[in-house]
Design an enzyme around this catalytic site. Structure first.
Site, PDB file in Angstrom:
ATOM      1  N   HIS A  22       0.830  -1.206   0.000  1.00  0.00           N
ATOM      2  CA  HIS A  22       0.000   0.000   0.000  1.00  0.00           C
ATOM      3  C   HIS A  22       0.869   1.262   0.000  1.00  0.00           C
ATOM      4  CE1 HIS A  22      -3.195  -2.601   2.127  1.00  0.00           C
ATOM      5  NE2 HIS A  22      -3.743  -2.214   0.999  1.00  0.00           N
ATOM      6  N   CYS A  24      -2.292   0.227   9.894  1.00  0.00           N
ATOM      7  CA  CYS A  24      -3.463  -0.510   9.392  1.00  0.00           C
ATOM      8  C   CYS A  24      -4.322  -1.139  10.488  1.00  0.00           C
ATOM      9  CB  CYS A  24      -3.045  -1.553   8.369  1.00  0.00           C
ATOM     10  SG  CYS A  24      -1.766  -2.629   8.922  1.00  0.00           S
TER      11      CYS A  24
HETATM   12  C1  CIR Z   1      -3.622  -7.887   3.442  1.00  0.00           C
HETATM   13  O1  CIR Z   1      -2.842  -8.390   2.631  1.00  0.00           O
HETATM   14  O2  CIR Z   1      -4.633  -7.300   3.089  1.00  0.00           O
HETATM   15  C2  CIR Z   1      -3.316  -8.005   4.915  1.00  0.00           C
HETATM   16  N1  CIR Z   1      -2.655  -9.244   5.169  1.00  0.00           N
HETATM   17  C3  CIR Z   1      -2.447  -6.870   5.365  1.00  0.00           C
HETATM   18  C4  CIR Z   1      -3.097  -5.530   5.253  1.00  0.00           C
HETATM   19  C5  CIR Z   1      -2.253  -4.439   5.775  1.00  0.00           C
HETATM   20  N2  CIR Z   1      -2.900  -3.210   5.623  1.00  0.00           N
HETATM   21  C6  CIR Z   1      -2.300  -2.039   5.557  1.00  0.00           C
HETATM   22  O3  CIR Z   1      -1.089  -1.939   5.586  1.00  0.00           O
HETATM   23  N3  CIR Z   1      -3.068  -0.949   5.423  1.00  0.00           N
END
Ligand code: CIR
Length: 256
Positions: free
Chosen positions: A160, A251
């Site tokens: 991201h 996140c």
């Molecule tokens: C994903 O791949 O969606 C989750 N395992 C990790 C999301 C992390 N989100 C973020 O950095 N905003």
């Protein structure tokens, strides 16, 4: 000033979450403890934290930041780019409806909150594996009447936008070295102080400014030293188990 935060407790199936990392399988008990410390740190920053229960069908649901974004004016429910995560957003909508007017991102758009960096009235939207141009367009259209100007930034490698760029003061961005050089920011970075984390410290760029403090992952003394110029209190947190699933301090919560 943030007054509220939403978090969700990781579920016992968190090892089934999406990941590009080769750091192994997260330990559930350690992950729970790390999450508790994270919630303590938010409370320490003076916010009231709503702690939501795990969603049994969604092993990534504790990464709540991706499924919504909240401004003082409204809450936008995203349409997550990963199919396995679609549905998480419905559960957060019910909670956010208590606080804000809700607007939804619609198909064929995809948008993850992790790609949305709001600095004052400037919105940077990362175009990534999870967020498409239509997602950025819809978000820009939703936020424009509230006085926000949006611009897209190609994320390139990495999950991201906020995996490698975050706001750490009203006029300061913490940014991974590689991203400062390779992302086309179209002159939009000009007004900001840029604190550039060194090669090898990229994960530290995923730090979170909440009111009077900055939450950052532990283990990055060089970046810690760089942040000292801000004279802001720093809280270091062990994020080892979250990192195994590509997650970090930004996140794990929605702040508003
Ligand atoms: C994903 O791949 O969606 C989750 N395992 C990790 C999301 C992390 N989100 C973020 O950095 N905003």
């Amino acid at each position: 000033m943030f007054r509220h935060a939403l978090v969700r407790i990781p579920g016992p199936n968190l090892a089934d979450g999406l990941s590009t990392s080769d750091r192994g399988k997260p330990d559930y008990q350690i992950a729970l403890r790390q999450h508790e410390r994270y919630v303590d740190a938010l409370r320490g920053a003076g916010v009231t934290v709503d702690v939501l229960d795990p969603l049994p069908d969604y092993p990534d649901a504790h990464f709540v930041e991706d499924v919504a974004l909240v401004t003082p004016e409204l809450a936008v429910i995203t349409r997550p780019g990963a199919e396995a995560r679609r549905g998480e957003e419905d559960a957060i909508e019910q909670v956010l409806a208590r606080y804000r007017h809700i607007v939804r991102i619609r198909e064929p758009a995809t948008l993850d909150g992790g790609d949305v960096l709001i600095v004052g009235r400037q919105v940077f939207i990362g175009i990534s594996q999870r967020t498409n141009e239509e997602g950025a367009r819809q978000l820009g259209e939703i936020l424009a009447p509230c006085g926000y100007a949006s611009t897209t930034v190609p994320v390139g490698s990495g999950l991201h936008l906020k995996s490698s760029v975050n706001v750490v003061a009203g006029d300061a961005l913490l940014i991974a070295n590689s991203k400062q050089e390779t992302m086309s920011w179209g002159g939009h970075l000009a007004g900001f102080r840029q604190i550039v984390v060194d090669e090898g410290d990229e994960y530290a760029a995923n730090s979170l400014w909440v009111n009077d403090r900055i939450l950052m992952p532990i283990g990055y003394p060089r970046s810690l030293e760089k942040l000292a110029v801000l004279e802001t209190r720093i809280v270091q947190l062990d994020m080892s188990e979250m990192r195994k699933k590509d997650g970090g301090v930004t996140c794990l919560s929605l702040r508003f």
